[in-house]
Design an enzyme around this catalytic site. Structure first.
Site, PDB file in Angstrom:
ATOM      1  N   PHE A   1       0.873  -1.177   0.000  1.00 49.57           N
ATOM      2  CA  PHE A   1       0.000   0.000   0.000  1.00 49.57           C
ATOM      3  C   PHE A   1       0.909   1.226   0.000  1.00 49.57           C
ATOM      4  O   PHE A   1       1.710   1.409   0.926  1.00 49.57           O
ATOM      5  CB  PHE A   1      -0.854  -0.056   1.275  1.00 49.57           C
ATOM      6  CG  PHE A   1      -1.727   1.132   1.540  1.00 49.57           C
ATOM      7  CD1 PHE A   1      -2.999   1.216   0.980  1.00 49.57           C
ATOM      8  CD2 PHE A   1      -1.305   2.153   2.389  1.00 49.57           C
ATOM      9  CE1 PHE A   1      -3.833   2.298   1.265  1.00 49.57           C
ATOM     10  CE2 PHE A   1      -2.128   3.238   2.671  1.00 49.57           C
ATOM     11  CZ  PHE A   1      -3.395   3.304   2.111  1.00 49.57           C
TER      12      PHE A   1
ATOM     13  N   LEU B   1       1.169   5.044   0.071  1.00 52.30           N
ATOM     14  CA  LEU B   1       0.588   6.371   0.272  1.00 52.30           C
ATOM     15  C   LEU B   1       1.676   7.367   0.705  1.00 52.30           C
ATOM     16  O   LEU B   1       1.819   8.438   0.113  1.00 52.30           O
ATOM     17  CB  LEU B   1      -0.522   6.276   1.337  1.00 52.30           C
ATOM     18  CG  LEU B   1      -1.293   7.544   1.667  1.00 52.30           C
ATOM     19  CD1 LEU B   1      -2.018   8.094   0.447  1.00 52.30           C
ATOM     20  CD2 LEU B   1      -2.321   7.281   2.778  1.00 52.30           C
ATOM     21  N   THR B   2       2.458   6.990   1.712  1.00 53.90           N
ATOM     22  CA  THR B   2       3.401   7.936   2.333  1.00 53.90           C
ATOM     23  C   THR B   2       4.496   8.397   1.368  1.00 53.90           C
ATOM     24  O   THR B   2       4.998   7.614   0.560  1.00 53.90           O
ATOM     25  CB  THR B   2       4.045   7.277   3.568  1.00 53.90           C
ATOM     26  OG1 THR B   2       3.003   6.833   4.430  1.00 53.90           O
ATOM     27  CG2 THR B   2       4.946   8.230   4.326  1.00 53.90           C
TER      28      THR B   2
ATOM     29  N   PHE C   1       2.381   3.634  12.563  1.00 50.54           N
ATOM     30  CA  PHE C   1       1.871   3.444  11.192  1.00 50.54           C
ATOM     31  C   PHE C   1       0.364   3.193  11.145  1.00 50.54           C
ATOM     32  O   PHE C   1      -0.265   2.983  12.157  1.00 50.54           O
ATOM     33  CB  PHE C   1       2.688   2.448  10.380  1.00 50.54           C
ATOM     34  CG  PHE C   1       2.773   1.013  10.837  1.00 50.54           C
ATOM     35  CD1 PHE C   1       1.982   0.519  11.852  1.00 50.54           C
ATOM     36  CD2 PHE C   1       3.654   0.152  10.204  1.00 50.54           C
ATOM     37  CE1 PHE C   1       2.060  -0.811  12.229  1.00 50.54           C
ATOM     38  CE2 PHE C   1       3.741  -1.186  10.575  1.00 50.54           C
ATOM     39  CZ  PHE C   1       2.949  -1.649  11.594  1.00 50.54           C
ATOM     40  N   GLU C   2      -0.164   3.297   9.947  1.00 50.89           N
ATOM     41  CA  GLU C   2      -1.619   3.247   9.714  1.00 50.89           C
ATOM     42  C   GLU C   2      -2.368   4.265  10.579  1.00 50.89           C
ATOM     43  O   GLU C   2      -3.427   3.981  11.129  1.00 50.89           O
ATOM     44  CB  GLU C   2      -2.159   1.825   9.912  1.00 50.89           C
ATOM     45  CG  GLU C   2      -1.630   0.867   8.850  1.00 50.89           C
ATOM     46  CD  GLU C   2      -2.287  -0.502   8.881  1.00 50.89           C
ATOM     47  OE1 GLU C   2      -3.491  -0.568   9.167  1.00 50.89           O
ATOM     48  OE2 GLU C   2      -1.587  -1.480   8.615  1.00 50.89           O
ATOM     49  N   GLY C   3      -1.794   5.454  10.702  1.00 51.54           N
ATOM     50  CA  GLY C   3      -2.398   6.520  11.498  1.00 51.54           C
ATOM     51  C   GLY C   3      -1.753   6.583  12.864  1.00 51.54           C
ATOM     52  O   GLY C   3      -1.828   5.622  13.637  1.00 51.54           O
ATOM     53  N   THR C   4      -1.095   7.718  13.176  1.00 52.39           N
ATOM     54  CA  THR C   4      -0.458   7.828  14.492  1.00 52.39           C
ATOM     55  C   THR C   4      -1.548   7.937  15.572  1.00 52.39           C
ATOM     56  O   THR C   4      -2.696   8.307  15.279  1.00 52.39           O
ATOM     57  CB  THR C   4       0.441   9.084  14.594  1.00 52.39           C
ATOM     58  OG1 THR C   4      -0.392  10.247  14.497  1.00 52.39           O
ATOM     59  CG2 THR C   4       1.495   9.117  13.498  1.00 52.39           C
TER      60      THR C   4
ATOM     61  N   GLN D   1      -6.589  21.236  20.061  1.00 53.75           N
ATOM     62  CA  GLN D   1      -6.224  19.818  20.026  1.00 53.75           C
ATOM     63  C   GLN D   1      -6.205  19.167  21.401  1.00 53.75           C
ATOM     64  O   GLN D   1      -6.481  17.979  21.521  1.00 53.75           O
ATOM     65  CB  GLN D   1      -4.860  19.657  19.364  1.00 53.75           C
ATOM     66  CG  GLN D   1      -4.865  20.010  17.895  1.00 53.75           C
ATOM     67  CD  GLN D   1      -3.660  19.433  17.188  1.00 53.75           C
ATOM     68  OE1 GLN D   1      -2.618  19.208  17.791  1.00 53.75           O
ATOM     69  NE2 GLN D   1      -3.807  19.202  15.891  1.00 53.75           N
TER      70      GLN D   1
HETATM   71  C1  LIG Z   1       8.055   0.563   9.519  1.00 48.00           C
HETATM   72  C2  LIG Z   1       7.097   1.437   8.790  1.00 48.00           C
HETATM   73  C3  LIG Z   1       6.228   0.881   7.856  1.00 48.00           C
HETATM   74  C4  LIG Z   1       5.348   1.691   7.137  1.00 48.00           C
HETATM   75  N1  LIG Z   1       4.548   1.135   6.171  1.00 48.00           N
HETATM   76  C5  LIG Z   1       3.830   1.955   5.356  1.00 48.00           C
HETATM   77  C6  LIG Z   1       3.116   1.426   4.235  1.00 48.00           C
HETATM   78  O1  LIG Z   1       3.090   0.216   3.999  1.00 48.00           O
HETATM   79  N2  LIG Z   1       2.478   2.287   3.408  1.00 48.00           N
HETATM   80  C7  LIG Z   1       2.465   3.642   3.631  1.00 48.00           C
HETATM   81  O2  LIG Z   1       1.870   4.353   2.838  1.00 48.00           O
HETATM   82  N3  LIG Z   1       3.117   4.172   4.701  1.00 48.00           N
HETATM   83  C8  LIG Z   1       3.795   3.359   5.557  1.00 48.00           C
HETATM   84  N4  LIG Z   1       4.487   3.892   6.626  1.00 48.00           N
HETATM   85  C9  LIG Z   1       4.390   5.311   6.892  1.00 48.00           C
HETATM   86  C10 LIG Z   1       3.534   5.622   8.121  1.00 48.00           C
HETATM   87  O3  LIG Z   1       2.197   5.382   7.821  1.00 48.00           O
HETATM   88  C11 LIG Z   1       3.817   7.072   8.532  1.00 48.00           C
HETATM   89  O4  LIG Z   1       5.099   7.060   9.129  1.00 48.00           O
HETATM   90  C12 LIG Z   1       2.789   7.618   9.478  1.00 48.00           C
HETATM   91  O5  LIG Z   1       1.562   7.804   8.825  1.00 48.00           O
HETATM   92  C13 LIG Z   1       3.196   8.973  10.078  1.00 48.00           C
HETATM   93  O6  LIG Z   1       3.682   9.844   9.112  1.00 48.00           O
HETATM   94  P1  LIG Z   1       5.122  10.520   9.307  1.00 48.00           P
HETATM   95  O7  LIG Z   1       6.070   9.466   9.682  1.00 48.00           O
HETATM   96  O8  LIG Z   1       5.430  11.332   8.121  1.00 48.00           O
HETATM   97  O9  LIG Z   1       4.971  11.443  10.564  1.00 48.00           O
HETATM   98  P2  LIG Z   1       4.452  12.942  10.587  1.00 48.00           P
HETATM   99  O10 LIG Z   1       3.154  13.040   9.888  1.00 48.00           O
HETATM  100  O11 LIG Z   1       5.548  13.856  10.185  1.00 48.00           O
HETATM  101  O12 LIG Z   1       4.161  13.127  12.139  1.00 48.00           O
HETATM  102  C14 LIG Z   1       5.196  13.337  13.094  1.00 48.00           C
HETATM  103  C15 LIG Z   1       4.547  13.573  14.455  1.00 48.00           C
HETATM  104  O13 LIG Z   1       3.704  14.726  14.394  1.00 48.00           O
HETATM  105  C16 LIG Z   1       2.381  14.376  14.772  1.00 48.00           C
HETATM  106  N5  LIG Z   1       1.432  15.138  13.951  1.00 48.00           N
HETATM  107  C17 LIG Z   1       1.419  15.248  12.601  1.00 48.00           C
HETATM  108  N6  LIG Z   1       0.402  16.017  12.209  1.00 48.00           N
HETATM  109  C18 LIG Z   1      -0.266  16.388  13.324  1.00 48.00           C
HETATM  110  C19 LIG Z   1      -1.423  17.173  13.594  1.00 48.00           C
HETATM  111  N7  LIG Z   1      -2.165  17.701  12.619  1.00 48.00           N
HETATM  112  N8  LIG Z   1      -1.807  17.347  14.860  1.00 48.00           N
HETATM  113  C20 LIG Z   1      -1.108  16.786  15.881  1.00 48.00           C
HETATM  114  N9  LIG Z   1      -0.024  16.022  15.699  1.00 48.00           N
HETATM  115  C21 LIG Z   1       0.399  15.828  14.444  1.00 48.00           C
HETATM  116  C22 LIG Z   1       2.279  12.880  14.535  1.00 48.00           C
HETATM  117  O14 LIG Z   1       1.274  12.270  15.322  1.00 48.00           O
HETATM  118  C23 LIG Z   1       3.671  12.410  14.897  1.00 48.00           C
HETATM  119  O15 LIG Z   1       3.772  12.235  16.281  1.00 48.00           O
HETATM  120  C24 LIG Z   1       5.330   3.086   7.381  1.00 48.00           C
HETATM  121  C25 LIG Z   1       6.189   3.635   8.345  1.00 48.00           C
HETATM  122  C26 LIG Z   1       7.071   2.843   9.030  1.00 48.00           C
HETATM  123  C27 LIG Z   1       7.991   3.468  10.032  1.00 48.00           C
END
Ligand SMILES: Cc1cc2nc3c(=O)[nH]c(=O)nc-3n(C[C@H](O)[C@H](O)[C@H](O)COP(=O)(O)OP(=O)(O)OC[C@H]3O[C@@H](n4cnc5c(N)ncnc54)[C@H](O)[C@@H]3O)c2cc1C
Length: 582
Positions: A150, A152-153, A389-392, A494
């Site tokens: 999948f 997306l990121t 992953f899949e939504g923090t 928030q």
């Molecule tokens: C091992 C691994 C596997 C993964 N597998 C997949 C995959 O298969 N497919 C895919 O598409 N992605 C994948 N991902 C990506 C993963 O879904 C993202 O890492 C995750 O959605 C968070 O995005 P980011 O890392 O860019 O963090 P960011 O979005 O930069 O967030 C950083 C921090 O800021 C906080 N934050 C961000 N925005 C806000 C807000 N509006 N309000 C408050 N807090 C906020 C977050 O909660 C987090 O604590 C994977 C990541 C990892 C590490």
């Protein structure tokens, strides 16, 4: 059979209503499904039981050997959710979550590899695929000949998924895709990618979902990421360079890809919740053994209250997480459509409970917990990803509270709209006002409407039932007050939103545990269910305390103070209170 397919438990709580028929009786697996599951568990035990040393070695190496992937294929593990018509097992949500749970007991990397394929990689085809698309790819996905990912990121689009930059430009019968996806689970081993790209350059959105296959020219994956945990699972970037994708590879409608992505992620969350529950069960086994076998001060450490308490809390957490995951999966299996909030809660609650459990288990192991020769440190590394992953956890909490409060917000909007037109249509306006006034009066006086109570729970659970009802009234009142105070600015508030989300997470979990224990008493009698009654007592007391604290904080000055401190730290970029400056 529930006929209210659109009723939703958690949003109703915000209105002070308890849609108890959604939760009671607690769902039981169907006998035929239980039999299939037992057969799968047998296969898994034979295949994965003796592999503990391999899993540890693959964690160090940071890779799973291709021959082992082949074993997973041959065991049919990539066909779990593919319908039988296409060669899969066609498992429902409950059975699927249970298999992921079982996999997670053996190894997190294996669970993530199978989970990313089934929960999110091929889910788009199940939810949105045309009959042609399904017939074309699902049979090979079922056998594992094609593994799915999948995508997306991107480097600049994580939580803010709508800001992706990958482009898809129409050119004749094709779209030409260009962009970079990062951290894609199964990125290095997948043959089929569900890729999200922008089909219009106007601002945010206009996203479309595509099925991209590895054999297309211009598709490549980057090197295996060197990760903290789930190290043997494949995580890579996926590059798309002038990839020509035929228009019949579009999943769903052009321009509606964001909805596709969100539906896939919503559907996948009980899988992740299931994995978390499986991890907790394994950790409890390891922790119980450690507490029995390790002696200090002349007695097993498990005989000390502070160690026994940890084990007790782990079991309470695992039971609650399992109750939530099974409840949500059961709702999905019964055809409920409105479970986005509940499934987000299942992911948040289970992944956080798993992390607490792993951390406390390491603590029970003491110094040995810190040694790489023992299993604990790997467990802590492996489980950490679930909160990201899949939504923090943060993003999902905002989603939970804002979505759940939508009905309250709508009601407030209707009221103000109704007030505006009150002289044009006094009867309509009066109707609105009286309905609303009734609800507010019932919240204010604590006199609940009939819908704010449980009637289906076993009478012996009266104490916890009343605690739940009181918390629901308090929550509905708090949601109402918070929305009036902040109006549309709630999006920027928030911390208040998070507090409401915390209360909703605990309240839903408590509802699931109440329903489960009540069903256990009805089915097996009070004596047989006494140990579960105790779990309920322990969970309910903690949940009620946390909910009270969360809601009380809405009206206290703490959040503003913490924000002010955080703001100053952002400005200074460092800690400024050192008493000896460097
Ligand atoms: C091992 C691994 C596997 C993964 N597998 C997949 C995959 O298969 N497919 C895919 O598409 N992605 C994948 N991902 C990506 C993963 O879904 C993202 O890492 C995750 O959605 C968070 O995005 P980011 O890392 O860019 O963090 P960011 O979005 O930069 O967030 C950083 C921090 O800021 C906080 N934050 C961000 N925005 C806000 C807000 N509006 N309000 C408050 N807090 C906020 C977050 O909660 C987090 O604590 C994977 C990541 C990892 C590490």
């Amino acid at each position: 059979m529930i006929d209210k397919k659109n009723a939703s438990f958690v949003p109703s709580l915000c209105m002070g209503e308890i849609e108890e028929e959604l939760l009671v009786p607690y769902p039981a697996p169907k006998p035929a499904e239980a039999e299939t599951l037992r057969a799968i568990f047998g296969t898994l035990e034979k295949m994965l039981g003796p592999r503990a040393a391999d899993f540890a070695a693959w964690d160090r190496a940071g890779e799973m050997p291709p021959a082992f992937l082949q074993e997973l294929r041959e065991a049919g593990l990539f066909g779990l959710v593919v319908p039988e018509a296409y060669g899969g097992l066609g498992l429902g949500a409950t059975a699927y979550a249970r298999v992921i749970q079982e996999l997670a007991r053996y190894d997190a990397s294996v669970a993530v590899t199978v989970g990313a394929h089934s929960s999110i990689g091929l889910r788009g085809l199940l939810l949105f695929g045309t009959p042609e698309q399904r017939a074309r790819w699902l049979p090979r996905l079922a056998t594992g000949e094609l593994l799915a990912a999948f995508c997306l990121t991107e480097p600049t689009a994580g939580s803010d998924a709508a800001s992706i930059k990958t482009t898809a430009v129409r050119d004749g019968d094709d779209f030409v895709l260009n962009g970079e996806k990062i951290w894609i689970t199964n990125g290095g081993i997948a043959g089929l990618f569900t890729v999200f790209a922008k089909t219009s350059q106007e601002g945010r959105g206009h996203i479309t979902a595509f099925v991209v296959t590895r054999d297309m020219k211009g598709v490549s994956s980057g090197p295996h990421e060197d990760k903290m945990g789930i190290r043997a699972s494949s995580t890579t970037s996926v590059l798309l360079e002038d990839v020509r994708v035929p228009a019949d590879h579009v999943l769903g409608e052009v321009g509606k890809g964001f909805k596709v992505a969100m539906r896939i992620l919503n559907a996948g969350r009980t899988g992740l919740g299931g994995g978390s529950v499986g991890g907790m069960k394994r950790i409890i086994e390891l922790a119980a053994r450690q507490a029995r076998e390790r002696s200090q001060f002349g007695r097993p450490i498990g005989s000390f209250g502070l160690v026994k308490e940890k084990l007790g809390r782990m079991v309470v957490d695992a039971y609650a997480a399992e109750s939530v995951v099974n409840m949500v999966a059961g709702l999905v299996d019964r055809g409920h459509e409105e479970v986005a909030v509940e499934s987000a809660i299942s992911k948040v609650f289970a992944s956080e409970a798993l992390f607490r459990t792993a951390d406390e288990a390491l603590q029970i192991a003491g110094g040995m917990g810190y040694m790489r020769e023992a299993p604990w440190e790997r467990i802590v590394r492996d489980v950490r990803i679930n909160r990201i992953f899949e939504g923090t956890s943060e993003i999902l909490r905002l989603f939970i509270a804002l979505t759940a409060m939508n009905d309250v917000a709508q009601e407030l909007k209707d009221i103000s709209a109704g007030l505006k037109g009150i002289f044009d249509d006094p009867i309509k306006g009066f109707g609105l006002l009286s309905d609303y006034a009734k609800r507010r009066a019932s919240l204010a006086t604590g006199l609940r409407r009939a819908k704010g109570t449980w009637t289906l729970l076993h009478p012996s659970l009266a104490e916890e039932q009343q605690a739940f009802e009181a918390a629901t009234t308090a929550l509905a009142r708090a949601a109402d007050r918070t929305l009036r105070r902040h109006g549309k600015r709630i999006i920027e508030e928030q911390l208040a939103t998070r507090r409401l989300a915390d209360a909703l997470v605990d309240l839903f979990a408590l509802g699931c545990v109440l329903a489960r224990v009540s069903t256990a008493i009805d089915d097996r009698g009070a004596d047989a269910a006494a140990p579960e009654r105790e779990i309920l007592r322990a969970f309910a007391a903690g949940a009620r305390r946390r909910i009270d604290a969360s809601l009380a904080g809405l009206d206290e000055a703490e959040d503003a103070a913490v924000l002010a401190v955080g703001e100053r730290a952002l400005e200074a970029g460092r800690y400024v209170w050192d008493n000896v400056e460097r």
